[in-house]
Design an enzyme around this catalytic site. Structure first.
Site, mmCIF file in Angstrom:
data_model
loop_
_atom_site.group_PDB
_atom_site.id
_atom_site.type_symbol
_atom_site.label_atom_id
_atom_site.label_comp_id
_atom_site.label_asym_id
_atom_site.label_seq_id
_atom_site.Cartn_x
_atom_site.Cartn_y
_atom_site.Cartn_z
ATOM 1 N N ARG A 60 11.578 -6.094 4.542
ATOM 2 C CA ARG A 60 11.241 -4.664 4.460
ATOM 3 C C ARG A 60 12.248 -3.838 5.252
ATOM 4 O O ARG A 60 12.633 -4.181 6.357
ATOM 5 C CB ARG A 60 9.836 -4.406 5.010
ATOM 6 C CG ARG A 60 9.557 -2.911 5.167
ATOM 7 C CD ARG A 60 8.109 -2.553 5.072
ATOM 8 N NE ARG A 60 7.323 -2.986 6.216
ATOM 9 C CZ ARG A 60 6.014 -2.765 6.335
ATOM 10 N NH1 ARG A 60 5.354 -2.140 5.372
ATOM 11 N NH2 ARG A 60 5.379 -3.186 7.392
ATOM 12 N N ARG A 83 -9.086 1.557 8.947
ATOM 13 C CA ARG A 83 -8.724 0.167 9.213
ATOM 14 C C ARG A 83 -9.813 -0.579 9.955
ATOM 15 O O ARG A 83 -9.657 -1.769 10.231
ATOM 16 C CB ARG A 83 -7.464 0.147 10.072
ATOM 17 C CG ARG A 83 -6.185 -0.162 9.309
ATOM 18 C CD ARG A 83 -5.075 -0.243 10.339
ATOM 19 N NE ARG A 83 -3.925 -0.954 9.899
ATOM 20 C CZ ARG A 83 -2.866 -0.389 9.337
ATOM 21 N NH1 ARG A 83 -2.861 0.895 9.084
ATOM 22 N NH2 ARG A 83 -1.827 -1.125 9.037
ATOM 23 N N LYS A 95 0.835 -1.212 0.000
ATOM 24 C CA LYS A 95 0.000 0.000 0.000
ATOM 25 C C LYS A 95 0.869 1.261 0.000
ATOM 26 O O LYS A 95 0.646 2.171 -0.788
ATOM 27 C CB LYS A 95 -0.906 0.051 1.244
ATOM 28 C CG LYS A 95 -1.868 -1.090 1.386
ATOM 29 C CD LYS A 95 -2.709 -0.956 2.651
ATOM 30 C CE LYS A 95 -1.903 -0.964 3.939
ATOM 31 N NZ LYS A 95 -1.199 -2.224 4.224
ATOM 32 N N ARG A 126 11.572 -2.362 11.005
ATOM 33 C CA ARG A 126 10.584 -1.917 11.985
ATOM 34 C C ARG A 126 10.404 -2.953 13.098
ATOM 35 O O ARG A 126 10.395 -4.145 12.848
ATOM 36 C CB ARG A 126 9.250 -1.673 11.280
ATOM 37 C CG ARG A 126 9.123 -0.264 10.754
ATOM 38 C CD ARG A 126 7.970 -0.099 9.820
ATOM 39 N NE ARG A 126 6.709 -0.649 10.324
ATOM 40 C CZ ARG A 126 5.571 -0.581 9.642
ATOM 41 N NH1 ARG A 126 5.528 -0.006 8.457
ATOM 42 N NH2 ARG A 126 4.468 -1.103 10.141
ATOM 43 N N ARG A 158 -0.520 -9.252 13.221
ATOM 44 C CA ARG A 158 -1.094 -8.150 12.442
ATOM 45 C C ARG A 158 -1.974 -8.674 11.307
ATOM 46 O O ARG A 158 -2.977 -8.060 10.963
ATOM 47 C CB ARG A 158 0.025 -7.258 11.895
ATOM 48 C CG ARG A 158 0.656 -6.413 12.987
ATOM 49 C CD ARG A 158 2.008 -5.889 12.603
ATOM 50 N NE ARG A 158 1.961 -4.994 11.474
ATOM 51 C CZ ARG A 158 2.998 -4.721 10.681
ATOM 52 N NH1 ARG A 158 4.169 -5.288 10.901
ATOM 53 N NH2 ARG A 158 2.860 -3.895 9.692
HETATM 54 P P1 ADP Z 1 1.555 -1.553 7.429
HETATM 55 O O1 ADP Z 1 1.895 -0.558 6.335
HETATM 56 O O2 ADP Z 1 2.597 -2.583 7.565
HETATM 57 O O3 ADP Z 1 0.190 -2.108 7.305
HETATM 58 P P2 ADP Z 1 1.239 0.793 9.026
HETATM 59 O O4 ADP Z 1 2.479 1.582 8.929
HETATM 60 O O5 ADP Z 1 0.078 1.218 8.194
HETATM 61 O O6 ADP Z 1 1.596 -0.723 8.765
HETATM 62 O O7 ADP Z 1 0.739 0.736 10.527
HETATM 63 C C1 ADP Z 1 1.589 0.322 11.563
HETATM 64 C C2 ADP Z 1 0.783 0.237 12.864
HETATM 65 O O8 ADP Z 1 0.244 1.533 13.182
HETATM 66 C C3 ADP Z 1 -0.421 -0.680 12.806
HETATM 67 O O9 ADP Z 1 -0.101 -2.026 13.076
HETATM 68 C C4 ADP Z 1 -1.304 -0.077 13.905
HETATM 69 O O10 ADP Z 1 -0.843 -0.434 15.196
HETATM 70 C C5 ADP Z 1 -1.044 1.410 13.746
HETATM 71 N N1 ADP Z 1 -2.025 2.048 12.842
HETATM 72 C C6 ADP Z 1 -1.767 2.654 11.657
HETATM 73 N N2 ADP Z 1 -2.896 3.133 11.102
HETATM 74 C C7 ADP Z 1 -3.903 2.819 11.953
HETATM 75 C C8 ADP Z 1 -5.314 3.023 11.950
HETATM 76 N N3 ADP Z 1 -5.945 3.644 10.934
HETATM 77 N N4 ADP Z 1 -6.038 2.549 13.012
HETATM 78 C C9 ADP Z 1 -5.437 1.933 14.024
HETATM 79 N N5 ADP Z 1 -4.120 1.692 14.091
HETATM 80 C C10 ADP Z 1 -3.348 2.128 13.072
HETATM 81 P P1 ADP Z 2 2.271 -1.811 3.192
HETATM 82 O O1 ADP Z 2 2.301 -0.297 3.168
HETATM 83 O O2 ADP Z 2 1.042 -2.369 2.564
HETATM 84 O O3 ADP Z 2 2.498 -2.351 4.556
HETATM 85 P P2 ADP Z 2 4.851 -1.676 1.802
HETATM 86 O O4 ADP Z 2 4.576 -0.746 0.672
HETATM 87 O O5 ADP Z 2 5.627 -1.160 2.952
HETATM 88 O O6 ADP Z 2 3.457 -2.335 2.300
HETATM 89 O O7 ADP Z 2 5.567 -2.983 1.203
HETATM 90 C C1 ADP Z 2 5.939 -4.076 2.050
HETATM 91 C C2 ADP Z 2 7.290 -4.631 1.617
HETATM 92 O O8 ADP Z 2 7.163 -5.248 0.325
HETATM 93 C C3 ADP Z 2 8.369 -3.565 1.460
HETATM 94 O O9 ADP Z 2 9.609 -4.160 1.782
HETATM 95 C C4 ADP Z 2 8.306 -3.209 -0.020
HETATM 96 O O10 ADP Z 2 9.553 -2.707 -0.494
HETATM 97 C C5 ADP Z 2 7.977 -4.568 -0.643
HETATM 98 N N1 ADP Z 2 7.163 -4.464 -1.860
HETATM 99 C C6 ADP Z 2 6.208 -3.528 -2.160
HETATM 100 N N2 ADP Z 2 5.646 -3.781 -3.374
HETATM 101 C C7 ADP Z 2 6.235 -4.918 -3.826
HETATM 102 C C8 ADP Z 2 6.081 -5.697 -5.035
HETATM 103 N N3 ADP Z 2 5.173 -5.383 -5.973
HETATM 104 N N4 ADP Z 2 6.856 -6.804 -5.150
HETATM 105 C C9 ADP Z 2 7.746 -7.141 -4.194
HETATM 106 N N5 ADP Z 2 7.945 -6.458 -3.055
HETATM 107 C C10 ADP Z 2 7.201 -5.350 -2.867
#
Ligand code: ADP
Ligand code: ADP
Ligand code: ZN
Length: 214
Positions: free
Chosen positions: A127, A88, A13, A160, A171
């Protein structure tokens, strides 16, 4: 253009949201980045959020809803924005809808980046994230030019705390229970679009561009 990114943790995302923000010249608003910046700066919000994040749990709705509603009301959001990591939960989605309806607007696209759970754990262990600018990389799939250093801003990259395999599994469970119902919610609203997130980064983005248009 107002866009919501949906998808499991690690689906890509954030990666796609940044490409969209650059291409369509709209702000990328990541609630995870906002929380991590608050943790880094030692704010009250950061302290509260950290205990939940470290456990792989969602931060309570009341700590996130007003923050996002205020953020999207700012001047740089007049032409739209891409929301990444919010909503979320169903209550977050209804709160956002209500706030937008009051202003006579609404979300244009809920963009679901579809990646099966099997792929997620592998992605997360590779990541690397920049705490300064929020860019994310992958040690195998999306490497930086210089190992451990952010291509965009030159800061150091970190693994992270919540990307450890145990926490990732937690998660994912939280995602299936609390966030996945949003797919149905936006499908019923008629604004859900899905892309296959298992493709290469730029192939996924090309599919997104086809949906969003020029
Ligand atoms: P990822 O991209 O791996 O899904 P995020 O960076 O979006 O993770 O979020 C990391 C953490 O921050 C989540 O696991 C949650 O604890 C918190 N968080 C982020 N956005 C929200 C939201 N909209 N509501 C509740 N918790 C959130
Ligand atoms: P999210 O915001 O949904 O948690 P991220 O954008 O942080 O996800 O991506 C999660 C991990 O996967 C990161 O290490 C990113 O560099 C990698 N990644 C993202 N898109 C792709 C893809 N299309 N193929 C392989 N790896 C990817
Ligand atoms: Zn950076």
């Amino acid at each position: 253009m107002k866009i919501i990114m949906l998808g499991a943790p690690g689906a890509g995302k954030g990666t796609q949201a940044k490409l969209i923000a650059d291409q369509y010249q709209i702000p990328h608003i990541s609630t995870g980045d906002i929380f991590r910046a608050n943790i880094k700066n030692g704010t009250e919000l950061g302290k509260k959020a950290k205990s939940y994040m470290d456990q792989g749990l969602l931060v309570p709705d009341e700590l996130v809803v007003d923050l996002v509603v205020d953020r999207v009301a700012q001047d740089d959001c007049v032409n739209g924005y891409v929301l990444d990591g919010f909503p979320r939960t169903i209550p977050q989605a209804t709160a956002l809808d209500e706030a937008l309806i009051k202003k006579g607007t609404g979300i244009d696209y809920a963009l679901n980046v579809d990646v099966p759970d099997e792929n997620i754990i592998r992605r997360m262990s590779g990541r690397r994230a920049c705490v300064n600018c929020g860019a994310t990389y992958h040690i195998v799939h999306i490497p930086t030019k210089v190992e451990g250093i952010c291509d965009r801003c030159g800061s150091e990259l970190i693994l992270r705390d919540d990307d450890k395999p145990e926490t990732v599994q937690k998660r994912l469970n939280v995602y299936h229970e609390q966030t996945q119902p949003l797919i149905d919610y936006y499908s019923k609203a008629g604004i859900l679009v899905s892309v296959d997130g298992t493709k290469d980064m730029m192939e996924v983005f090309a599919d997104i561009e086809k949906i969003l248009g020029e």
